[in-house]
Design an enzyme around this catalytic site. Sequence first.
Site, short mmCIF file in Angstrom:
data_model
loop_
_atom_site.label_atom_id
_atom_site.label_comp_id
_atom_site.label_asym_id
_atom_site.label_seq_id
_atom_site.Cartn_x
_atom_site.Cartn_y
_atom_site.Cartn_z
N GLU A 245 0.83 -1.20 0.00
CA GLU A 245 0.00 0.00 0.00
C GLU A 245 0.86 1.25 0.00
O GLU A 245 1.95 1.26 0.57
CB GLU A 245 -0.87 0.04 1.26
CG GLU A 245 -2.17 -0.65 1.08
CD GLU A 245 -3.08 -0.54 2.29
OE1 GLU A 245 -2.64 -0.03 3.34
OE2 GLU A 245 -4.22 -0.98 2.18
N LYS A 247 2.15 4.54 1.42
CA LYS A 247 2.24 5.05 2.79
C LYS A 247 2.02 6.56 2.70
O LYS A 247 2.82 7.27 2.09
CB LYS A 247 3.61 4.73 3.37
CG LYS A 247 3.76 5.13 4.83
CD LYS A 247 5.12 4.64 5.35
CE LYS A 247 5.22 4.73 6.85
NZ LYS A 247 5.04 6.07 7.38
N ARG A 252 -2.69 9.90 11.32
CA ARG A 252 -3.48 8.68 11.50
C ARG A 252 -4.81 9.03 12.13
O ARG A 252 -4.88 9.84 13.05
CB ARG A 252 -2.72 7.74 12.44
CG ARG A 252 -3.38 6.39 12.60
CD ARG A 252 -2.47 5.35 12.11
NE ARG A 252 -2.93 4.01 12.21
CZ ARG A 252 -2.10 3.01 12.47
NH1 ARG A 252 -0.84 3.25 12.73
NH2 ARG A 252 -2.53 1.78 12.48
N ARG A 267 -3.51 9.26 16.56
CA ARG A 267 -2.58 8.18 16.85
C ARG A 267 -2.33 8.08 18.35
O ARG A 267 -2.13 7.01 18.91
CB ARG A 267 -1.28 8.46 16.10
CG ARG A 267 -0.06 7.83 16.64
CD ARG A 267 0.43 6.77 15.67
NE ARG A 267 1.69 6.25 16.09
CZ ARG A 267 2.77 6.19 15.33
NH1 ARG A 267 2.71 6.65 14.11
NH2 ARG A 267 3.86 5.66 15.77
N GLU A 296 -5.59 7.11 7.25
CA GLU A 296 -4.67 8.24 7.30
C GLU A 296 -5.35 9.42 6.58
O GLU A 296 -5.90 9.25 5.49
CB GLU A 296 -3.36 7.86 6.59
CG GLU A 296 -2.26 8.87 6.70
CD GLU A 296 -1.34 8.68 7.91
OE1 GLU A 296 -1.59 7.79 8.75
OE2 GLU A 296 -0.39 9.46 8.02
N PHE A 335 -7.50 2.10 5.36
CA PHE A 335 -6.71 0.91 5.05
C PHE A 335 -7.02 -0.31 5.91
O PHE A 335 -6.48 -1.38 5.68
CB PHE A 335 -5.21 1.21 5.04
CG PHE A 335 -4.66 1.91 6.26
CD1 PHE A 335 -4.48 1.22 7.44
CD2 PHE A 335 -4.31 3.25 6.19
CE1 PHE A 335 -3.96 1.85 8.55
CE2 PHE A 335 -3.80 3.90 7.31
CZ PHE A 335 -3.62 3.20 8.50
N ARG A 410 4.64 -3.22 17.14
CA ARG A 410 5.47 -2.96 15.97
C ARG A 410 6.02 -4.31 15.53
O ARG A 410 7.09 -4.71 15.96
CB ARG A 410 6.59 -2.00 16.36
CG ARG A 410 7.26 -1.30 15.21
CD ARG A 410 8.30 -0.31 15.72
NE ARG A 410 7.75 0.97 16.14
CZ ARG A 410 7.27 1.90 15.32
NH1 ARG A 410 7.26 1.68 14.02
NH2 ARG A 410 6.79 3.02 15.80
N LYS A 416 7.34 -1.20 6.76
CA LYS A 416 7.37 0.04 5.98
C LYS A 416 8.67 0.12 5.19
O LYS A 416 9.69 -0.44 5.59
CB LYS A 416 7.20 1.25 6.88
CG LYS A 416 8.28 1.42 7.91
CD LYS A 416 8.01 2.63 8.78
CE LYS A 416 8.94 2.62 9.99
NZ LYS A 416 8.76 3.75 10.86
#
Length: 564
Positions: A245, A247, A252, A267, A296, A335, A410, A416
């Site tokens: 996707e 970025k 966010r 976020r 986003e 997303f 994470r 990313k």
Amino acid sequence: MVSFGRLADLYEGLEATSSGNRLREILSSFFKNIPKDEVERVTYLTLGNISSDYADVNLGLGWRMVLRSIAEASGTERAQVMKLFKQTGDPGLVAERLVGRRRKALSVKEVFGQLHRVAAASGAGSQESKIRILANLLRNASPKEAKYLCRIVLMNMRLGVADKTVLDALAVAFTGKRENKRVLEQAYNICPDVGVIAGTLVRKGLPAVKRIGVMVGRPIMSMLCQRIDRLAEIPAKMGTPFAVEEKYDGERIQAHKDGAKVTLFSRRLEDITSQFPDIAAEIRGLRAKSVVIDSEVMPVDAKGKLLKFQVLMSRRRKYGVEEFALKIPVVLFAFDVLFLNGKSLIAIPYEKRYALLQRIVRSDKWLKLANRTLCNDPDCAEELFSKVVAHGGEGIVIKDLKGAYEAGTRGWRWIKWKPEYTKELRDTFDLVVVGAFYGTGRRGGMLSSYLCAAYDPAKDRFGTFTKVASGFSDAELKSMHKRAMQLRIPHRPARLDVKDSMKPDVWIEPKLVIEVLGAEITKSPNHTAAGGLALRFPRFLRVRTDKSAEEATTVKEILKMVKQ
Ligand code: AMP
């Protein structure tokens, strides 16, 4: 019933401690020794709150108002109170000094209830009533209680206790094992509200904490991305196919819709609904009774072109929100979907969540699905990456189709990839164009990426090495199209070795040589040069009319570079 005096003693003990372990011990033994129905209130107060962080419950008492309450409760001149405040810098210490002629003992429950009354007071005259309620509490407080009461009100406890410290202490106090803090932390990722976790734990036990799920209206911690050194590592990390996707470098937004009620969380899980009435309206219009969407938000210009993140900053305002919504329009790129019509979706594979997201979000002008493609290999990821970077985008996020939504984590389910991760582009190659692909959208009908090969003089054959889609200006694209069309042939060039996965829309006679800048050479199942090497992050530099196909970079030269 727990007296507020006991709580003030606890805080005094915590304040005097600098060891994290000791903080946890003191807190957990306190929890063990109070009635279970007091635990939730104590956790909130200890964190300088009277409810969850994200809830829209504000005391609305600034330090000036707190000082006025102190003056009123203690019968001290305001000037004198101010003087003391200037000396100490802490309304808590001022209260400790001036207040103390208590009439009756306060309980934790009473303090908690009165503070909720403070929060509830709104409209005309509410400032005065807030001050009066606090003053009444202070009149019944000991000096120590007054100090901590003021600190709670100002949400500045100065105890060194964070949400995680409280979770640790709860695990020890009510499960006997510190290791269980993991269970509490996991629950916290889905329900970042220590009070709710504490209440569930003491009332229903650890299994119930494990079952705490997503609730519409209550934010969940965002899933985050890992990073890798090389795109080639992706298949090993998450298998194939995977999703890639764009970025977006905006802000966010976790959007919650519960019937007509919409809440947007940042976020950091702050309620930012009032900043984005336009987005709220879009979410309200979604075809679902209740839904939570991860997304986003990006600022755009009048033509819909994406603008820089900084432009969003001017939407952060209390006044003139509607006016700025018109001045700085935004698009929400959705997303993921985490909750739908009463059901949590975070445990089901991303692939299934995405299918549901596609059903709910029909892309329109202001609400779109993030630019996305499914890929079987790193080259395909790189292709979207090059396109995104070419239009000034931030990079890509690669997503594991089988992955759950890992709140607050994470992990390797999302990876990313940004331009900074690619090594400095330094090596240039002269490559032969052997095929071309048509572009889409603005580049529809125009050849816009080129399959390029290196030359093997020993075998007199060409092997494909890369697909170049970036670095062309509009004028260069046009002239490349023209040149390529002149060399168009109906079949694969005879001396070319090419994999089926790289079959172009148009075959080109190997005559046109272009100079290409590349970053990295890797093994690839899609290319045939030097037994399967590929050039990553290729950028077109110029046409080399001075070179023939046979003067192109050779596989020998490429192998030499790999060995360096
Ligand atoms: P970073 O802040 O660099 O760790 O990257 C993660 C952030 O990228 C997320 O918190 C999102 O705000 C943002 N982001 C932008 N586009 C996407 C996307 N398509 N999928 C997931 N996150 C995205």
